[in-house]
Design a protein around this motif. Structure first.
Motif, mmCIF file in Angstrom:
data_model
loop_
_atom_site.group_PDB
_atom_site.id
_atom_site.type_symbol
_atom_site.label_atom_id
_atom_site.label_comp_id
_atom_site.label_asym_id
_atom_site.label_seq_id
_atom_site.Cartn_x
_atom_site.Cartn_y
_atom_site.Cartn_z
ATOM 1 N N GLY A 87 0.841 -1.182 0.045
ATOM 2 C CA GLY A 87 0.021 -0.149 0.063
ATOM 3 C C GLY A 87 0.919 1.272 -0.084
ATOM 4 N N LYS A 88 0.010 2.249 0.306
ATOM 5 C CA LYS A 88 1.017 3.514 0.180
ATOM 6 C C LYS A 88 1.645 3.793 1.501
ATOM 7 C CE LYS A 88 -2.775 5.977 -2.624
ATOM 8 N NZ LYS A 88 -3.984 6.546 -2.643
ATOM 9 N N GLU A 89 1.450 2.915 2.543
ATOM 10 C CA GLU A 89 2.102 3.281 3.741
ATOM 11 C C GLU A 89 3.412 2.338 3.842
ATOM 12 O OE1 GLU A 89 -0.116 2.449 7.327
ATOM 13 O OE2 GLU A 89 -2.102 2.860 6.203
ATOM 14 N N GLY A 90 3.917 1.847 2.689
ATOM 15 C CA GLY A 90 4.957 1.064 2.581
ATOM 16 C C GLY A 90 4.941 -0.437 2.436
ATOM 17 N N LYS A 91 6.155 -1.078 2.778
ATOM 18 C CA LYS A 91 6.049 -2.544 2.203
ATOM 19 C C LYS A 91 6.221 -3.120 3.287
ATOM 20 C CE LYS A 91 7.237 -2.079 -2.676
ATOM 21 N NZ LYS A 91 8.054 -2.591 -3.782
ATOM 22 N N GLN A 92 6.431 -2.643 4.575
ATOM 23 C CA GLN A 92 6.626 -3.658 5.876
ATOM 24 C C GLN A 92 5.743 -4.562 6.045
ATOM 25 O OE1 GLN A 92 6.269 -0.011 5.927
ATOM 26 N NE2 GLN A 92 7.408 0.700 7.571
ATOM 27 N N ALA A 93 4.499 -4.438 5.786
ATOM 28 C CA ALA A 93 3.485 -5.664 5.883
ATOM 29 C C ALA A 93 3.701 -6.717 5.078
ATOM 30 C CB ALA A 93 2.122 -5.088 5.700
ATOM 31 N N SER A 94 4.167 -6.574 3.704
ATOM 32 C CA SER A 94 4.061 -7.442 2.515
ATOM 33 C C SER A 94 5.308 -8.266 2.768
ATOM 34 C CB SER A 94 3.970 -6.705 1.177
ATOM 35 O OG SER A 94 5.097 -5.550 0.972
ATOM 36 N N LEU A 95 6.398 -7.427 3.432
ATOM 37 C CA LEU A 95 8.043 -8.268 3.734
ATOM 38 C C LEU A 95 7.554 -9.102 4.690
ATOM 39 C CD1 LEU A 95 10.230 -5.435 2.980
ATOM 40 C CD2 LEU A 95 9.894 -7.234 1.577
ATOM 41 N N ALA A 96 6.677 -8.779 5.753
ATOM 42 C CA ALA A 96 6.697 -9.562 6.904
ATOM 43 C C ALA A 96 5.702 -10.886 6.690
ATOM 44 C CB ALA A 96 6.251 -8.909 8.248
ATOM 45 N N ALA A 97 4.795 -10.752 5.702
ATOM 46 C CA ALA A 97 3.701 -11.811 5.447
ATOM 47 C C ALA A 97 4.261 -13.039 4.623
ATOM 48 C CB ALA A 97 2.418 -11.002 4.569
ATOM 49 N N ASP A 98 3.357 -14.034 4.606
ATOM 50 C CA ASP A 98 3.759 -15.206 3.800
ATOM 51 C C ASP A 98 3.157 -14.990 2.420
ATOM 52 O OD1 ASP A 98 4.255 -16.913 6.110
ATOM 53 O OD2 ASP A 98 1.998 -16.477 6.702
ATOM 54 N N PHE A 99 2.304 -14.295 2.251
ATOM 55 C CA PHE A 99 1.715 -13.952 0.817
ATOM 56 C C PHE A 99 1.506 -12.256 0.602
ATOM 57 C CE2 PHE A 99 -0.142 -18.129 1.833
ATOM 58 C CZ PHE A 99 0.599 -18.768 0.683
ATOM 59 N N SER A 100 2.109 -11.655 -0.479
ATOM 60 C CA SER A 100 1.838 -10.625 -0.667
ATOM 61 C C SER A 100 0.956 -10.190 -1.987
ATOM 62 C CB SER A 100 3.340 -9.787 -0.824
ATOM 63 O OG SER A 100 3.471 -8.511 -1.343
ATOM 64 N N ILE A 101 -0.116 -9.136 -1.704
ATOM 65 C CA ILE A 101 -0.913 -8.865 -2.797
ATOM 66 C C ILE A 101 -0.892 -7.276 -3.178
ATOM 67 C CG2 ILE A 101 -2.194 -10.875 -2.860
ATOM 68 C CD1 ILE A 101 -4.375 -9.583 -1.117
ATOM 69 N N ASN A 102 -1.459 -7.082 -4.103
ATOM 70 C CA ASN A 102 -1.637 -5.591 -4.276
ATOM 71 C C ASN A 102 -2.837 -4.913 -4.115
ATOM 72 O OD1 ASN A 102 1.223 -5.082 -5.328
ATOM 73 N ND2 ASN A 102 0.571 -5.885 -7.521
ATOM 74 N N GLN A 103 -3.858 -5.586 -4.208
ATOM 75 C CA GLN A 103 -5.323 -5.076 -3.611
ATOM 76 C C GLN A 103 -6.125 -6.076 -2.820
ATOM 77 O OE1 GLN A 103 -7.714 -4.020 -6.789
ATOM 78 N NE2 GLN A 103 -6.126 -2.656 -7.826
ATOM 79 N N PHE A 104 -6.787 -5.539 -1.997
ATOM 80 C CA PHE A 104 -7.706 -6.242 -1.031
ATOM 81 C C PHE A 104 -8.404 -7.299 -1.712
ATOM 82 C CE2 PHE A 104 -11.201 -7.202 1.651
ATOM 83 C CZ PHE A 104 -10.840 -7.869 2.694
ATOM 84 N N SER A 105 -8.920 -6.969 -2.943
ATOM 85 C CA SER A 105 -9.869 -7.875 -3.828
ATOM 86 C C SER A 105 -9.242 -8.992 -4.272
ATOM 87 C CB SER A 105 -10.431 -6.831 -4.838
ATOM 88 O OG SER A 105 -9.345 -6.411 -5.628
ATOM 89 N N TYR A 106 -7.657 -8.939 -4.375
ATOM 90 C CA TYR A 106 -7.263 -10.042 -4.967
ATOM 91 C C TYR A 106 -7.255 -11.521 -3.892
ATOM 92 C CZ TYR A 106 -4.820 -7.052 -8.205
ATOM 93 O OH TYR A 106 -4.633 -6.060 -9.259
ATOM 94 N N LEU A 107 -7.698 -11.049 -2.561
ATOM 95 C CA LEU A 107 -7.828 -12.035 -1.590
ATOM 96 C C LEU A 107 -9.022 -13.108 -1.944
ATOM 97 C CD1 LEU A 107 -6.710 -12.425 1.444
ATOM 98 C CD2 LEU A 107 -8.895 -11.538 2.406
ATOM 99 N N SER A 108 -10.017 -12.749 -2.553
ATOM 100 C CA SER A 108 -10.958 -13.883 -2.820
ATOM 101 C C SER A 108 -10.116 -14.808 -3.745
ATOM 102 C CB SER A 108 -12.065 -13.189 -3.524
ATOM 103 O OG SER A 108 -11.704 -12.333 -4.664
ATOM 104 N N ARG A 109 -9.457 -14.552 -4.811
ATOM 105 C CA ARG A 109 -8.912 -15.371 -5.602
ATOM 106 C C ARG A 109 -7.885 -16.345 -5.115
ATOM 107 N NH1 ARG A 109 -9.515 -15.980 -10.986
ATOM 108 N NH2 ARG A 109 -8.038 -17.355 -11.995
ATOM 109 N N LEU A 110 -6.999 -15.503 -4.291
ATOM 110 C CA LEU A 110 -6.124 -16.137 -3.360
ATOM 111 C C LEU A 110 -6.523 -17.302 -2.561
ATOM 112 C CD1 LEU A 110 -2.927 -16.084 -2.358
ATOM 113 C CD2 LEU A 110 -3.753 -14.842 -0.641
ATOM 114 N N LEU A 111 -7.662 -17.217 -2.029
ATOM 115 C CA LEU A 111 -8.293 -18.100 -1.022
ATOM 116 C C LEU A 111 -9.092 -19.045 -1.718
ATOM 117 C CD1 LEU A 111 -9.352 -15.819 2.000
ATOM 118 C CD2 LEU A 111 -7.549 -17.681 1.882
ATOM 119 N N LEU A 112 -10.161 -18.693 -2.606
ATOM 120 C CA LEU A 112 -10.987 -19.590 -3.092
ATOM 121 C C LEU A 112 -10.526 -20.230 -4.244
ATOM 122 C CD1 LEU A 112 -14.251 -17.519 -3.016
ATOM 123 C CD2 LEU A 112 -13.145 -18.776 -1.529
ATOM 124 N N VAL A 113 -9.515 -19.916 -5.175
ATOM 125 C CA VAL A 113 -9.113 -20.550 -6.385
ATOM 126 C C VAL A 113 -7.667 -21.255 -5.863
ATOM 127 C CG1 VAL A 113 -8.227 -20.381 -8.556
ATOM 128 C CG2 VAL A 113 -10.121 -18.872 -7.920
#
Length: 338
Positions: A179-205
């Protein structure tokens, strides 16, 4: 401390002349409402942990459709004593199927007195909003969910800022949004996505395919090893338990690699439903949460199949090819591969 800080602020903010007021419009990302609705239909409960104040958090929860139209909202009052805490919990207990909005300070006080009672209550809620929440409190909420949810509860934490890092690392699965707040969260996470809406595809598919494929592949690999062990055991038992290998080394190496390569690759690329169908009917995801693809039942079923097939091949070759017993290795190995 809070009282003294307020006193200092009051001494500073005196005889001031207001020149202007500015505001920042913090818009929701695209398709947030649809994504939350899909997750809800898939049987996933969504909690919102935010540092915003109560009114802002309530507005966001309503506008993003985190709280549905048909759900009541119960806002926990500010409490300081044990009696007030018990009174609020009893009030909330009477509100069946209501979404809870609670501040971080109130939650901390309630947990210090009635941790189990409160957690068992709010886990049943359709949605929970915790506002004025510090990064440490976010991580504590995740830990409590893992503690008081039943054994099958898995917690996925989603965040986009540095204040979400501790929460993401505490969860079973962490998803960071760049996000605009930086990349700390995406670097610490198991999966990194660009938008919240991608979450449905990540989980369901992708989540669905990963679970189904891993379950089928792990059980197939065990079946593949067990069937050849059963055949060796039967072969030895017929020949007075002599320690003679049924197959030579190159046959065993070939069996584990070249000859059984295609079933493994077919399982790695297997899909039970198309991605469009999985996204169109999110209710299909509920079946996965029951864990039926990989359980004791399916494991013992595969074990039974291995013993049955291994026995059928060996005893069948002895009975059908009694005269050609000298070719027992080629007969059994060919039927095993087929």
């Amino acid at each position: 401390r809070n009282r003294r800080v307020n006193e200092v602020i009051e001494t500073l903010e005196r005889d001031m002349e207001l020149l202007c007021v500015t505001g920042v419009e913090d818009k929701l990302q695209e398709n947030v409402r649809q994504t939350l609705e899909i997750l809800r239909n898939a049987g996933i409960k969504v909690w919102m942990l935010t540092g915003d104040k109560l009114e802002t958090a309530t507005c966001i929860a309503k506008s993003s459709k985190l709280i549905g139209r048909d759900h009541d909202i119960y806002t926990f009052k500010q409490i300081t004593t044990r009696e007030e805490c018990l009174q609020e919990i009893n009030m909330f207990r009477r509100k069946a199927d209501a979404c809870l909005i609670i501040t971080g300070d109130t939650l901390q006080i309630c947990l210090s007195f009635y941790e189990r009672d409160l957690m068992e209550l709010i886990i049943q809620c359709p949605a929970v909003v915790v506002c004025r929440c510090s990064p440490t409190q976010k991580a504590n909420v995740v830990e409590l969910l893992k503690k008081y949810g039943n054994q099958r509860v898995r917690v996925c934490a989603i965040g986009d800022g540095g204040n979400d890092v501790s929460m993401i690392q505490s969860a079973d699965v962490g998803v960071g949004i760049v996000g605009k707040e930086g990349k700390q969260a995406s670097l610490a996470a198991d999966f990194s996505i660009n938008q919240f809406s991608y979450l449905s595809r990540l989980l369901l598919v992708h989540g669905r395919n990963s679970y189904k494929r891993s379950a089928a592949l792990s059980q197939f690999v065990m079946h593949r090893g067990l069937i050849i062990s059963v055949m060796q055991a039967i072969f030895s038992s017929i020949f007075y338990f002599a320690s003679i290998s049924l197959y030579q080394g190159f046959l065993l190496v070939g069996y584990g690699t070249v000859y059984t390569m295609f079933p493994v690759f077919s399982l790695v690329l297997d899909k039970d439903v198309r991605s469009e169908i999985a996204l169109l009917y999110p209710e299909l995801y509920k079946e996965l949460s029951k864990g039926r693809s990989l359980s004791f039942k399916t494991f013992f079923l595969w074990v039974f199949i291995s013993i049955y097939q291994g026995g059928a091949i060996m005893y069948g070759s002895f009975l059908l090819f009694d005269d050609d017993f000298i070719h027992v290795v080629s007969i059994t190995f060919t039927s095993l591969i087929l």
